[in-house]
Design a protein around this motif. Structure first.
Motif, PDB file in Angstrom:
ATOM      1  N   VAL A  21      82.006  31.154  74.009  1.00  0.00           N
ATOM      2  CA  VAL A  21      80.756  31.602  73.563  1.00  0.00           C
ATOM      3  C   VAL A  21      79.550  30.970  74.254  1.00  0.00           C
ATOM      4  N   VAL A  22      79.723  29.707  74.383  1.00  0.00           N
ATOM      5  CA  VAL A  22      78.809  28.834  75.018  1.00  0.00           C
ATOM      6  C   VAL A  22      78.639  29.228  76.714  1.00  0.00           C
ATOM      7  N   GLU A  23      79.924  29.434  77.341  1.00  0.00           N
ATOM      8  CA  GLU A  23      79.737  29.866  78.674  1.00  0.00           C
ATOM      9  C   GLU A  23      79.081  31.239  79.083  1.00  0.00           C
ATOM     10  N   VAL A  33      73.964  34.333  80.051  1.00  0.00           N
ATOM     11  CA  VAL A  33      72.996  35.418  79.766  1.00  0.00           C
ATOM     12  C   VAL A  33      71.815  34.518  80.098  1.00  0.00           C
ATOM     13  N   MET A  34      71.392  33.335  79.836  1.00  0.00           N
ATOM     14  CA  MET A  34      70.251  32.657  79.894  1.00  0.00           C
ATOM     15  C   MET A  34      69.825  32.535  81.158  1.00  0.00           C
ATOM     16  N   ILE A  73      70.743  34.772  83.635  1.00  0.00           N
ATOM     17  CA  ILE A  73      70.043  36.078  84.027  1.00  0.00           C
ATOM     18  C   ILE A  73      68.834  36.435  83.340  1.00  0.00           C
ATOM     19  N   ILE A  74      68.636  36.181  82.157  1.00  0.00           N
ATOM     20  CA  ILE A  74      67.202  36.271  81.457  1.00  0.00           C
ATOM     21  C   ILE A  74      66.095  35.537  82.057  1.00  0.00           C
ATOM     22  N   SER A  75      66.396  34.226  82.467  1.00  0.00           N
ATOM     23  CA  SER A  75      65.516  33.348  83.069  1.00  0.00           C
ATOM     24  C   SER A  75      65.018  33.831  84.383  1.00  0.00           C
ATOM     25  N   ALA A  76      66.048  34.351  85.275  1.00  0.00           N
ATOM     26  CA  ALA A  76      65.712  35.165  86.586  1.00  0.00           C
ATOM     27  C   ALA A  76      65.026  36.283  86.443  1.00  0.00           C
ATOM     28  N   ILE A  77      65.374  37.203  85.197  1.00  0.00           N
ATOM     29  CA  ILE A  77      64.305  38.352  85.049  1.00  0.00           C
ATOM     30  C   ILE A  77      62.879  37.899  84.647  1.00  0.00           C
ATOM     31  N   VAL A  78      62.825  36.934  84.043  1.00  0.00           N
ATOM     32  CA  VAL A  78      61.621  36.548  83.374  1.00  0.00           C
ATOM     33  C   VAL A  78      60.657  36.131  84.540  1.00  0.00           C
ATOM     34  N   ILE A  79      61.052  35.107  85.499  1.00  0.00           N
ATOM     35  CA  ILE A  79      60.490  34.767  86.637  1.00  0.00           C
ATOM     36  C   ILE A  79      60.168  35.876  87.660  1.00  0.00           C
ATOM     37  N   LEU A  80      61.063  36.845  87.859  1.00  0.00           N
ATOM     38  CA  LEU A  80      60.733  37.928  88.731  1.00  0.00           C
ATOM     39  C   LEU A  80      59.766  39.019  88.127  1.00  0.00           C
ATOM     40  N   VAL A  81      59.678  39.272  87.251  1.00  0.00           N
ATOM     41  CA  VAL A  81      58.660  39.959  86.465  1.00  0.00           C
ATOM     42  C   VAL A  81      57.420  39.126  86.435  1.00  0.00           C
ATOM     43  N   MET A  82      57.363  38.193  86.311  1.00  0.00           N
ATOM     44  CA  MET A  82      56.172  37.324  86.164  1.00  0.00           C
ATOM     45  C   MET A  82      55.468  37.286  87.671  1.00  0.00           C
ATOM     46  N   ILE A  83      56.285  37.098  88.524  1.00  0.00           N
ATOM     47  CA  ILE A  83      55.897  36.945  90.133  1.00  0.00           C
ATOM     48  C   ILE A  83      55.035  38.387  90.381  1.00  0.00           C
ATOM     49  N   ILE A  94      73.209  44.358  86.592  1.00  0.00           N
ATOM     50  CA  ILE A  94      72.927  43.424  85.411  1.00  0.00           C
ATOM     51  C   ILE A  94      73.970  43.484  84.292  1.00  0.00           C
ATOM     52  N   LEU A  95      73.553  44.898  83.765  1.00  0.00           N
ATOM     53  CA  LEU A  95      74.261  45.066  82.473  1.00  0.00           C
ATOM     54  C   LEU A  95      75.839  44.782  82.597  1.00  0.00           C
ATOM     55  N   VAL A  96      76.367  45.686  84.058  1.00  0.00           N
ATOM     56  CA  VAL A  96      77.660  45.369  84.226  1.00  0.00           C
ATOM     57  C   VAL A  96      78.512  43.918  84.188  1.00  0.00           C
ATOM     58  N   VAL A  97      77.423  43.206  84.909  1.00  0.00           N
ATOM     59  CA  VAL A  97      77.730  41.537  84.883  1.00  0.00           C
ATOM     60  C   VAL A  97      77.869  40.796  83.602  1.00  0.00           C
ATOM     61  N   ILE A  98      76.767  41.440  82.494  1.00  0.00           N
ATOM     62  CA  ILE A  98      77.044  41.116  81.291  1.00  0.00           C
ATOM     63  C   ILE A  98      78.128  41.502  80.435  1.00  0.00           C
ATOM     64  N   ALA A  99      78.457  42.995  80.825  1.00  0.00           N
ATOM     65  CA  ALA A  99      79.525  43.284  79.878  1.00  0.00           C
ATOM     66  C   ALA A  99      80.874  43.086  80.046  1.00  0.00           C
ATOM     67  N   ILE A 100      81.065  42.552  81.420  1.00  0.00           N
ATOM     68  CA  ILE A 100      82.633  42.192  81.590  1.00  0.00           C
ATOM     69  C   ILE A 100      82.903  40.898  80.783  1.00  0.00           C
ATOM     70  N   PRO A 101      82.116  39.850  80.837  1.00  0.00           N
ATOM     71  CA  PRO A 101      82.479  38.777  80.021  1.00  0.00           C
ATOM     72  C   PRO A 101      82.265  38.945  78.532  1.00  0.00           C
ATOM     73  N   SER A 102      81.250  39.747  78.200  1.00  0.00           N
ATOM     74  CA  SER A 102      81.298  40.150  76.889  1.00  0.00           C
ATOM     75  C   SER A 102      82.268  40.697  76.263  1.00  0.00           C
ATOM     76  N   PHE A 103      83.136  41.490  76.967  1.00  0.00           N
ATOM     77  CA  PHE A 103      84.325  42.474  76.305  1.00  0.00           C
ATOM     78  C   PHE A 103      85.294  41.523  76.488  1.00  0.00           C
ATOM     79  N   ARG A 104      85.476  40.440  77.431  1.00  0.00           N
ATOM     80  CA  ARG A 104      86.529  39.548  77.551  1.00  0.00           C
ATOM     81  C   ARG A 104      86.428  38.766  76.162  1.00  0.00           C
ATOM     82  N   LEU A 105      85.038  38.265  75.896  1.00  0.00           N
ATOM     83  CA  LEU A 105      85.045  37.286  74.566  1.00  0.00           C
ATOM     84  C   LEU A 105      85.292  38.317  73.504  1.00  0.00           C
ATOM     85  N   LEU A 106      84.823  39.266  73.494  1.00  0.00           N
ATOM     86  CA  LEU A 106      85.332  40.060  72.214  1.00  0.00           C
ATOM     87  C   LEU A 106      86.763  40.358  71.916  1.00  0.00           C
TER      88      LEU A 106
END
Length: 282
Positions: A43-45, A50-51, A53-63, A100-112
């Motif tokens: 869960v921590v990993e 995700v943090m 990825i979210i941080s990179a998206i926020v920075i990119l959108v801000m720029i 990006i969703l695929v990158v998030i989904a793979i470890p998400s399904f593994r965790l589930l």
């Protein structure tokens, strides 16, 4: 230098307090509880991934926003563009989010999968939610069902390490490094058995038996609470688990099978010895 020494002493004291109460919430804490099970480690990993990825998206959108505000404001661009769309940009802003969703989904399904598939268990425990306390049964042991009620404020024994709103009169006891199957249900309304350090939160539903598992890899006392609003005293049905060495658990189980009160006294004396050892080593 004197100020720095004092600051270091305060920081060391806070760290020692946090270490002593590894399974309890601490004032001004930021972030997740310390992971002591494979599920919580995953869960921590996943949370960290995700943090990032979210941080990179926020920075990119801000720029991009700043660039558009500066490059295309009325003063810098008095004649507005007449373009209606850009095929390349539209492909990019469609394809990149999908990746990006695929990158998030793979470890998400593994965790589930890790959470839902219960491995071969060393111990099976049934937890039943009542208004407003928990009942526990050890399916593999000759220990009758016992009930864990919150210790009232006037009965809190701070010297024994009890915590307000978190300690129970009959805590759950499990051996360290043992795979525990947990069956959860409720007798009246919907409750939820949650243990943050274990990465667990599972609903207790009347007439239904939900199943999960955990393997605590660090001894200590860990605290959780009912996490589903279940009535007037919802906030007063905590969960307390003592993770102990296998030999201590065996001794407790043998004692509790004959007298659950004697088992409670035995585990309290064991934890008192642990606290004394910890204090002596500081």
């Amino acid at each position: 230098m004197r100020f720095l020494s004092a600051l270091l002493a305060i920081w060391t004291g806070l760290a020692a307090t946090a270490a002593a109460q590894v399974g309890a919430p601490t004032p001004d804490a930021i972030g997740l509880r310390e992971a002591v099970t494979p599920v919580m480690e995953s869960v921590v990993e996943f949370h960290t991934l995700v943090m990032y990825i979210i941080s990179a998206i926020v920075i990119l959108v801000m720029i991009l926003l700043l660039y558009v505000m500066i490059r295309y404001n009325r003063r810098a661009n008095p004649t507005p563009s007449k373009n209606s769309h850009n095929t390349l940009i539209e492909i990019i802003w469609t394809a990149v989010p999908v990746l990006i969703l695929v990158v998030i989904a793979i470890p998400s399904f593994r965790l589930l999968y890790l959470q839902d598939v219960v491995p071969e268990a060393d111990l099976t425990i049934k937890a039943t939610g009542y208004q407003w306390y928990w009942g526990y049964e050890y399916a593999d042991l000759e220990i009758g069902e016992f009930y864990a009620n919150m210790v009232a404020d006037e009965d809190i024994d701070e010297a024994a390490g009890q915590l307000r709103l978190l300690s129970t009169d009959y805590p759950l006891v499990v051996p360290v490094d043992a795979t525990v199957r947990l069956n959860v249900t409720a007798a009246d309304v919907i409750h939820s058995w949650a243990m943050p350090n274990f990465g667990l939160k599972i609903d207790a539903i009347p007439g239904r038996l939900n199943e999960t598992w955990f393997r605590a890899e660090q001894t200590g006392v860990y605290y959780g609470q009912c996490s589903e609003i279940c009535g007037l005293r919802h906030a007063y049905m905590p969960i307390e688990i003592h993770v102990v060495p296998q030999d201590v658990f065996d001794a407790w189980a043998e004692t509790a099978a004959e007298d659950v009160d004697a088992g409670r006294t035995m585990i309290a004396e064991y934890q008192a010895g642990v606290r004394e050892t910890r204090m002596a080593s500081r």
